[in-house]
Design a protein around this motif. Structure first.
Motif, mmCIF file in Angstrom:
data_model
loop_
_atom_site.group_PDB
_atom_site.id
_atom_site.type_symbol
_atom_site.label_atom_id
_atom_site.label_comp_id
_atom_site.label_asym_id
_atom_site.label_seq_id
_atom_site.Cartn_x
_atom_site.Cartn_y
_atom_site.Cartn_z
ATOM 1 N N SER A 1 3.546 65.633 25.564
ATOM 2 C CA SER A 1 2.406 65.827 24.541
ATOM 3 C C SER A 1 2.505 65.120 23.096
ATOM 4 O O SER A 1 1.647 64.842 22.996
ATOM 5 C CB SER A 1 1.865 67.657 24.253
ATOM 6 N N SER A 2 3.127 65.313 23.039
ATOM 7 C CA SER A 2 3.905 65.097 21.612
ATOM 8 C C SER A 2 3.252 63.712 21.291
ATOM 9 O O SER A 2 3.512 63.531 20.520
ATOM 10 C CB SER A 2 4.877 65.843 21.031
ATOM 11 N N ALA B 1 2.083 61.534 23.286
ATOM 12 C CA ALA B 1 0.655 61.517 23.855
ATOM 13 C C ALA B 1 -0.230 61.511 22.241
ATOM 14 O O ALA B 1 -0.777 60.635 21.845
ATOM 15 C CB ALA B 1 0.087 62.178 25.485
ATOM 16 N N GLU B 2 0.132 63.117 21.429
ATOM 17 C CA GLU B 2 -0.556 62.851 20.465
ATOM 18 C C GLU B 2 -0.239 61.945 19.661
ATOM 19 O O GLU B 2 -0.846 61.529 18.237
ATOM 20 C CB GLU B 2 -0.220 64.152 19.561
ATOM 21 N N ARG B 3 1.086 61.268 18.698
ATOM 22 C CA ARG B 3 1.625 60.564 18.378
ATOM 23 C C ARG B 3 0.964 59.341 17.937
ATOM 24 O O ARG B 3 0.765 58.417 17.154
ATOM 25 C CB ARG B 3 3.596 60.739 18.165
ATOM 26 N N ALA C 1 -2.071 57.896 19.897
ATOM 27 C CA ALA C 1 -3.086 57.903 19.533
ATOM 28 C C ALA C 1 -3.076 58.592 18.027
ATOM 29 O O ALA C 1 -4.040 57.589 17.437
ATOM 30 C CB ALA C 1 -3.423 59.866 20.178
ATOM 31 N N GLU C 2 -2.433 59.038 17.852
ATOM 32 C CA GLU C 2 -2.329 58.885 15.536
ATOM 33 C C GLU C 2 -2.384 57.714 15.340
ATOM 34 O O GLU C 2 -2.786 56.552 14.302
ATOM 35 C CB GLU C 2 -1.468 59.828 15.273
ATOM 36 N N LYS D 1 -5.675 55.002 16.048
ATOM 37 C CA LYS D 1 -5.808 55.785 14.870
ATOM 38 C C LYS D 1 -5.676 54.326 13.437
ATOM 39 O O LYS D 1 -6.476 53.882 13.153
ATOM 40 C CB LYS D 1 -6.495 56.845 14.828
ATOM 41 N N ARG E 1 6.690 58.570 13.847
ATOM 42 C CA ARG E 1 6.448 59.365 14.622
ATOM 43 C C ARG E 1 6.645 59.236 16.267
ATOM 44 O O ARG E 1 6.868 60.036 17.070
ATOM 45 C CB ARG E 1 5.248 60.411 13.790
ATOM 46 N N SER F 1 8.998 60.864 18.176
ATOM 47 C CA SER F 1 8.845 62.246 19.900
ATOM 48 C C SER F 1 9.317 61.176 20.893
ATOM 49 O O SER F 1 9.451 62.276 21.928
ATOM 50 C CB SER F 1 7.473 62.298 19.622
#
Length: 290
Positions: free
Chosen positions: A60-61, A63-65, A67-68, A71, A108, A112
């Motif tokens: 999950s981390s 995937a979040e990184r 996405a960041e 962006k 990041r 991760s």
């Protein structure tokens, strides 16, 4: 010499724990991979569940990184396009800030992913340990003895059973150094059981090239198998006839045909001079070889 198994192993436990199942008996024939003993896996399963949760959190981390990073990269691309369309539309400070944001996001993501790799390896290690809780037979053979009992606690390295292979055995013998090992071949060897006199099937011969300085003997290892109707077991006593010279053609005569006189040993050769004449015995000197 004596018979020994091609393979003999004191099968040991790898993971410590309490024995919850013993799935073999003494003298039982087992195949490679058959489970012999099972160790309690409840605690390890709890650690696996916790590690699996860590893997899910790490995924999950990542995937979040990711996405960041996407962006930050999109924001940088937008500012760069605006700067290309109109000079001064975007300040150099804003561009540097956007590029820094992308670099930080990439760092990041990398961190991760490394974290995910670490927790995944930890989970894989737990899975290997879980597999090791089932002690299996390393090869086909027969159980000679049992060392583990139901409910017993085993430490790592404790033996659970003694297993010996079947099929081909080894006859291990001591040969005198006067016997040239270069002449010892499978075709020239005869191996017999001392108890029954049964002749074994010789399959291969190996010489251990190290002579004992006290006995002046070296070890000969002969791969043998039992003919039909003959049982072999490790520890049985055997004797072997080993060739002492190269292969040669020899004339063999019965010992009773040898005579002796003042000139030494001789045999009579039956020669016939002409048709119808009885054979005449002609003395012929011989050399007796032992």
């Amino acid at each position: 010499g004596s018979i020994r198994a091609k393979q003999r192993s004191d099968v040991a436990n790898i993971e410590p724990g309490r024995v919850v199942a013993v799935e073999f008996d003494e003298a039982q024939q087992v195949s490679q991979g058959d489970v012999l003993v099972r160790i309690d896996d409840r605690r390890l399963n709890e650690e696996i569940a916790a590690a699996a949760a860590d893997v899910a959190a790490a995924e999950s981390s990542v995937a979040e990184r990711a996405a960041e990073l996407a962006k930050a990269q999109a924001d940088l691309d937008s500012r760069e396009r605006a700067a290309q369309r109109a000079q001064g539309a975007v300040s150099e400070l804003d561009l540097r800030t956007a590029r820094t944001d992308v670099a930080v996001a990439e760092s990041r993501v990398t961190a991760s992913k490394k974290q995910l790799d670490a927790v995944q390896k930890r989970l894989d290690g737990f899975q290997v340990r879980l597999d090791d809780l089932a002690v299996v037979a390393p090869f086909d053979g027969q159980i000679m003895s049992r060392s583990a009992e139901l409910g017993e606690y085993l430490n790592a390295g404790d033996p659970v059973a003694t297993l010996v292979s079947g099929g081909t055995f080894e006859a291990v013998l001591d040969a005198p150094e006067a016997l040239d090992p270069g002449n010892i071949t499978a075709d020239g060897c005869v191996v017999r059981l001392d108890a029954s006199g049964a002749e074994l099937v010789v399959e291969d011969v190996r010489i251990v090239g190290d002579i004992d300085p006290r006995s002046r003997r070296y070890v000969v290892v002969i791969d043998v198998s039992a003919p039909d109707g003959v049982a072999l077991a490790p520890g049985m006593s055997v004797s072997a006839q080993l060739p002492s010279g190269g292969t040669q053609e020899r004339l063999i005569v019965p010992a009773d045909a040898i005579r002796r006189n003042q000139n030494g040993a001789f045999v009579y050769l039956a020669l016939q001079d002409s048709e119808g004449t009885p054979p005449a015995g002609i003395p012929n000197a011989v050399e007796i070889a032992f």
